[in-house]
Design a protein around this motif. Structure first.
Motif, PDB file in Angstrom:
ATOM      1  N   THR A 193       0.857  -1.430  -0.002  1.00 19.12           N
ATOM      2  CA  THR A 193      -0.076   0.013   0.203  1.00 19.12           C
ATOM      3  C   THR A 193       0.747   1.372   0.019  1.00 19.12           C
ATOM      4  O   THR A 193       0.561   2.203  -0.805  1.00 19.12           O
ATOM      5  CB  THR A 193      -0.884   0.080   1.104  1.00 19.12           C
ATOM      6  OG1 THR A 193      -1.683  -1.434   1.341  1.00 19.12           O
ATOM      7  CG2 THR A 193      -1.891   1.218   1.177  1.00 19.12           C
ATOM      8  N   ILE A 194       1.976   1.295   0.913  1.00 18.77           N
ATOM      9  CA  ILE A 194       2.996   2.518   0.775  1.00 18.77           C
ATOM     10  C   ILE A 194       3.468   2.643  -0.520  1.00 18.77           C
ATOM     11  O   ILE A 194       3.555   3.616  -1.060  1.00 18.77           O
ATOM     12  CB  ILE A 194       4.151   2.232   1.826  1.00 18.77           C
ATOM     13  CG1 ILE A 194       3.550   2.224   3.051  1.00 18.77           C
ATOM     14  CG2 ILE A 194       5.014   3.136   1.673  1.00 18.77           C
ATOM     15  CD1 ILE A 194       4.640   1.830   4.225  1.00 18.77           C
ATOM     16  N   THR A 195       3.841   1.473  -1.307  1.00 14.98           N
ATOM     17  CA  THR A 195       4.469   1.675  -2.623  1.00 14.98           C
ATOM     18  C   THR A 195       3.541   2.435  -3.567  1.00 14.98           C
ATOM     19  O   THR A 195       3.560   3.018  -4.159  1.00 14.98           O
ATOM     20  CB  THR A 195       4.868   0.308  -3.196  1.00 14.98           C
ATOM     21  OG1 THR A 195       5.835  -0.214  -2.221  1.00 14.98           O
ATOM     22  CG2 THR A 195       5.475   0.458  -4.666  1.00 14.98           C
ATOM     23  N   ASN A 196       2.174   1.912  -3.384  1.00 14.29           N
ATOM     24  CA  ASN A 196       1.192   2.374  -4.309  1.00 14.29           C
ATOM     25  C   ASN A 196       0.736   3.837  -4.024  1.00 14.29           C
ATOM     26  O   ASN A 196       0.832   4.497  -4.967  1.00 14.29           O
ATOM     27  CB  ASN A 196      -0.080   1.435  -4.147  1.00 14.29           C
ATOM     28  CG  ASN A 196      -1.154   1.831  -4.999  1.00 14.29           C
ATOM     29  OD1 ASN A 196      -1.911   2.769  -4.989  1.00 14.29           O
ATOM     30  ND2 ASN A 196      -1.083   1.168  -6.101  1.00 14.29           N
ATOM     31  N   ALA A 225      10.883   5.661   3.642  1.00 14.13           N
ATOM     32  CA  ALA A 225       9.548   5.501   4.417  1.00 14.13           C
ATOM     33  C   ALA A 225       9.470   3.985   4.892  1.00 14.13           C
ATOM     34  O   ALA A 225       8.991   3.672   5.939  1.00 14.13           O
ATOM     35  CB  ALA A 225       8.426   5.648   3.570  1.00 14.13           C
ATOM     36  N   LYS A 226       9.672   3.060   3.998  1.00 16.52           N
ATOM     37  CA  LYS A 226       9.797   1.635   4.491  1.00 16.52           C
ATOM     38  C   LYS A 226      10.694   1.308   5.755  1.00 16.52           C
ATOM     39  O   LYS A 226      10.206   0.828   6.653  1.00 16.52           O
ATOM     40  CB  LYS A 226      10.112   0.802   3.327  1.00 16.52           C
ATOM     41  CG  LYS A 226       9.261   0.541   2.197  1.00 16.52           C
ATOM     42  CD  LYS A 226       9.479  -0.474   1.213  1.00 16.52           C
ATOM     43  CE  LYS A 226       8.372  -0.643   0.222  1.00 16.52           C
ATOM     44  NZ  LYS A 226       8.863  -1.594  -0.954  1.00 16.52           N
ATOM     45  N   GLY A 227      11.917   2.000   5.347  1.00 18.49           N
ATOM     46  CA  GLY A 227      12.753   1.829   6.930  1.00 18.49           C
ATOM     47  C   GLY A 227      12.263   2.271   8.088  1.00 18.49           C
ATOM     48  O   GLY A 227      12.397   1.634   9.033  1.00 18.49           O
ATOM     49  N   ALA A 228      11.739   3.513   7.835  1.00 15.56           N
ATOM     50  CA  ALA A 228      11.132   4.209   9.155  1.00 15.56           C
ATOM     51  C   ALA A 228       9.802   3.431   9.609  1.00 15.56           C
ATOM     52  O   ALA A 228       9.806   3.257  10.871  1.00 15.56           O
ATOM     53  CB  ALA A 228      10.708   5.590   8.761  1.00 15.56           C
ATOM     54  N   ILE A 229       9.102   2.694   8.867  1.00 15.00           N
ATOM     55  CA  ILE A 229       8.105   2.213   9.228  1.00 15.00           C
ATOM     56  C   ILE A 229       8.473   0.730   9.903  1.00 15.00           C
ATOM     57  O   ILE A 229       7.973   0.266  10.910  1.00 15.00           O
ATOM     58  CB  ILE A 229       7.104   1.535   8.266  1.00 15.00           C
ATOM     59  CG1 ILE A 229       6.073   2.941   7.866  1.00 15.00           C
ATOM     60  CG2 ILE A 229       6.124   0.403   8.486  1.00 15.00           C
ATOM     61  CD1 ILE A 229       5.470   2.588   6.744  1.00 15.00           C
ATOM     62  N   ILE A 230       9.530   0.045   9.464  1.00 15.64           N
ATOM     63  CA  ILE A 230      10.050  -1.045  10.164  1.00 15.64           C
ATOM     64  C   ILE A 230      10.600  -1.007  11.599  1.00 15.64           C
ATOM     65  O   ILE A 230      10.357  -1.629  12.549  1.00 15.64           O
ATOM     66  CB  ILE A 230      11.404  -1.874   9.257  1.00 15.64           C
ATOM     67  CG1 ILE A 230      10.910  -2.239   7.956  1.00 15.64           C
ATOM     68  CG2 ILE A 230      12.009  -2.626  10.068  1.00 15.64           C
ATOM     69  CD1 ILE A 230      11.972  -2.637   6.791  1.00 15.64           C
ATOM     70  N   VAL A 231      11.124   0.207  11.556  1.00 16.97           N
ATOM     71  CA  VAL A 231      11.875   0.747  12.896  1.00 16.97           C
ATOM     72  C   VAL A 231      10.722   0.905  13.763  1.00 16.97           C
ATOM     73  O   VAL A 231      10.716   0.523  15.080  1.00 16.97           O
ATOM     74  CB  VAL A 231      12.831   1.847  12.710  1.00 16.97           C
ATOM     75  CG1 VAL A 231      13.224   2.538  14.116  1.00 16.97           C
ATOM     76  CG2 VAL A 231      13.944   1.548  11.937  1.00 16.97           C
ATOM     77  N   ASN A 263       1.441   9.433  -6.044  1.00 19.99           N
ATOM     78  CA  ASN A 263       1.967  10.859  -5.612  1.00 19.99           C
ATOM     79  C   ASN A 263       3.093  11.249  -6.488  1.00 19.99           C
ATOM     80  O   ASN A 263       3.609  12.335  -5.984  1.00 19.99           O
ATOM     81  CB  ASN A 263       1.653  11.061  -4.335  1.00 19.99           C
ATOM     82  CG  ASN A 263       0.589  10.939  -3.482  1.00 19.99           C
ATOM     83  OD1 ASN A 263      -0.200  11.909  -3.520  1.00 19.99           O
ATOM     84  ND2 ASN A 263       0.085   9.842  -2.991  1.00 19.99           N
ATOM     85  N   ASN A 264       3.535  10.288  -7.384  1.00 17.53           N
ATOM     86  CA  ASN A 264       4.774  10.559  -8.119  1.00 17.53           C
ATOM     87  C   ASN A 264       6.018  10.863  -7.531  1.00 17.53           C
ATOM     88  O   ASN A 264       6.966  11.959  -7.371  1.00 17.53           O
ATOM     89  CB  ASN A 264       4.578  11.590  -8.920  1.00 17.53           C
ATOM     90  CG  ASN A 264       3.537  11.562 -10.054  1.00 17.53           C
ATOM     91  OD1 ASN A 264       3.327  10.492 -10.663  1.00 17.53           O
ATOM     92  ND2 ASN A 264       2.707  12.419 -10.323  1.00 17.53           N
ATOM     93  N   LEU A 265       6.269  10.347  -6.140  1.00 18.97           N
ATOM     94  CA  LEU A 265       7.261  10.313  -5.066  1.00 18.97           C
ATOM     95  C   LEU A 265       8.110   9.440  -5.667  1.00 18.97           C
ATOM     96  O   LEU A 265       7.904   8.291  -6.216  1.00 18.97           O
ATOM     97  CB  LEU A 265       6.933   9.990  -3.866  1.00 18.97           C
ATOM     98  CG  LEU A 265       5.799  11.113  -2.955  1.00 18.97           C
ATOM     99  CD1 LEU A 265       5.324  10.217  -1.758  1.00 18.97           C
ATOM    100  CD2 LEU A 265       6.418  12.361  -3.407  1.00 18.97           C
ATOM    101  N   GLN A 266       9.682   9.768  -5.531  1.00 24.74           N
ATOM    102  CA  GLN A 266      10.702   8.927  -5.856  1.00 24.74           C
ATOM    103  C   GLN A 266      10.935   7.627  -5.131  1.00 24.74           C
ATOM    104  O   GLN A 266      10.515   7.548  -4.094  1.00 24.74           O
ATOM    105  CB  GLN A 266      12.166   9.790  -5.763  1.00 24.74           C
ATOM    106  CG  GLN A 266      12.231  10.990  -6.484  1.00 24.74           C
ATOM    107  CD  GLN A 266      11.922  10.630  -8.284  1.00 24.74           C
ATOM    108  OE1 GLN A 266      12.361   9.792  -8.686  1.00 24.74           O
ATOM    109  NE2 GLN A 266      11.200  11.683  -8.969  1.00 24.74           N
ATOM    110  N   SER A 267      11.549   6.769  -5.919  1.00 26.80           N
ATOM    111  CA  SER A 267      11.780   5.361  -5.042  1.00 26.80           C
ATOM    112  C   SER A 267      12.710   5.426  -3.911  1.00 26.80           C
ATOM    113  O   SER A 267      12.336   4.694  -3.001  1.00 26.80           O
ATOM    114  CB  SER A 267      12.277   4.456  -6.327  1.00 26.80           C
ATOM    115  OG  SER A 267      13.556   4.896  -6.625  1.00 26.80           O
TER     116      SER A 267
END
Length: 349
Positions: free
Chosen positions: A310-313, A328-334, A318-322
């Protein structure tokens, strides 16, 4: 006056006396019940995160994100990595790790889409993908269980070897699938009540995985080996054989995921499954599976997959860079790990 001698002191029970009442054990919240409560809290926390993400997506791009086609896309993309994550959950629960899952998906997908394989049609592609996944998993299992290699090293070697073999098979080219019965499964006409076939396959694997981990002897042995391998051996569990089976299971899931990816993309590429190992490990960990082994949850892993997809989607819409996505994924894991540790600390007090 001589005191009477009790039956226990005489070395046996008095045949004429009524048996002494046995005190009922005091009911306490055992480890399994405590773990169940913690798992429920973790799953509810992840479900809450997923709801927040859906709200964010609906707020930032209401027309695109909430569109039925986009929601079906999220579920479909979750399905492939989700099947891999189910196998990874079993391996991590046993105290192991599998860094080769992405490479095994790539190898199985390209081997199953060669011209020679496609001549056998739908059954040939499915059979080849599953057999290649099982074969790679067997090699991992033999190296770890009977070769006594560290799982990190054994699966890292498989990662490099499988990627190299996949590149050799394709010669760096994309192999297009021409079998119509396979391609049709990716079309909207094949949806059942609006549900893509890949999602149904993912649901089936999830249900089977949950039942195996939570309701079978195999699942209990997996947890026992991850919790304390020596104690499991002394209890009569063949630890080496159990580990072999677990890597076979991981390979099987990779083979199924490769077939699903073939349906989704209509091709086989040596770059398929790139970074799947990181996504699968991360999803399992934030879902509540203990990295050191001894505890695992299929439901939590699936929720972790849905959160990441869902985050990736949302970021793509929103045309955000990879690179922002990865941060963001790293922050969510932490954040997820910190929340889980806090929850565990409260559960122990």
């Amino acid at each position: 006056m001589t005191q009477p001698v009790s039956s226990a002191q005489q070395g046996g029970p008095d045949k004429g006396a009524a048996p002494a009442p046995v005190a009922e054990p005091r009911k306490t919240d055992g480890p399994s019940r405590t773990f169940g409560l913690r798992a429920d809290v973790r799953n509810l926390s992840l479900l809450g995160v997923l709801v927040v993400l859906v709200a964010v997506g609906g707020f930032t791009e209401p027309d695109a994100f909430l569109d039925t086609g986009n929601l079906q896309l999220i579920l479909t993309q979750s399905s492939v990595i989700g099947v891999v994550t189910v196998g990874m959950t079993f391996v991590i629960t046993s105290g192991g790790i599998d860094l080769s899952v992405g490479a095994m998906v790539a190898l199985a997908s390209v081997w199953a889409t060669t011209l020679a394989t496609q001549e056998y049609g739908f059954a040939g592609i499915l059979f080849t993908a599953v057999i290649v996944g099982l074969g790679a998993g067997l090699v991992n299992g033999v190296l770890v269980a009977y070769g006594r290699m560290v799982p990190f090293i054994a699966t890292l070697a498989m990662l490099a070897s499988a990627r190299g073999l996949a590149l050799q098979i394709t010669d760096g080219k994309t192999q297009i699938v021409t079998v119509k019965s396979v391609l049709d499964l990716g079309l909207p006409d094949s949806y059942v009540l609006g549900i893509p076939p890949l999602v149904m396959m993912f649901a089936a694997v999830t249900v089977i995985g949950w039942l195996v981990l939570n309701r079978t002897t195999f699942g209990r042995r997996t947890v026992a080996v991850g919790g304390n391998a020596e104690a499991a051996r002394l209890a009569g569990i063949d630890v080496r054989r159990q580990r072999l089976y677990l890597y076979l299971l991981s390979g099987l899931c990779c083979g199924i995921a490769a077939f699903m990816l073939i349906i989704l993309s209509g091709s086989g590429q040596n770059t398929n499954g790139n970074l799947y190992e990181l996504d699968a490990i991360a999803a399992a960990i934030i879902g509540g599976t203990l990295l050191s082994g001894g505890r695992g949850t299929i439901v939590g892993s699936v929720l972790g997959v849905l959160v990441f997809t869902t985050i990736t989607n949302i970021f793509a819409l929103n045309n955000l860079q990879s690179d922002v996505q990865q941060i963001a994924k790293g922050a969510i894991i932490v954040a997820a790990v910190l929340v889980q540790r806090r929850t565990s600390a409260h559960g122990e007090t």
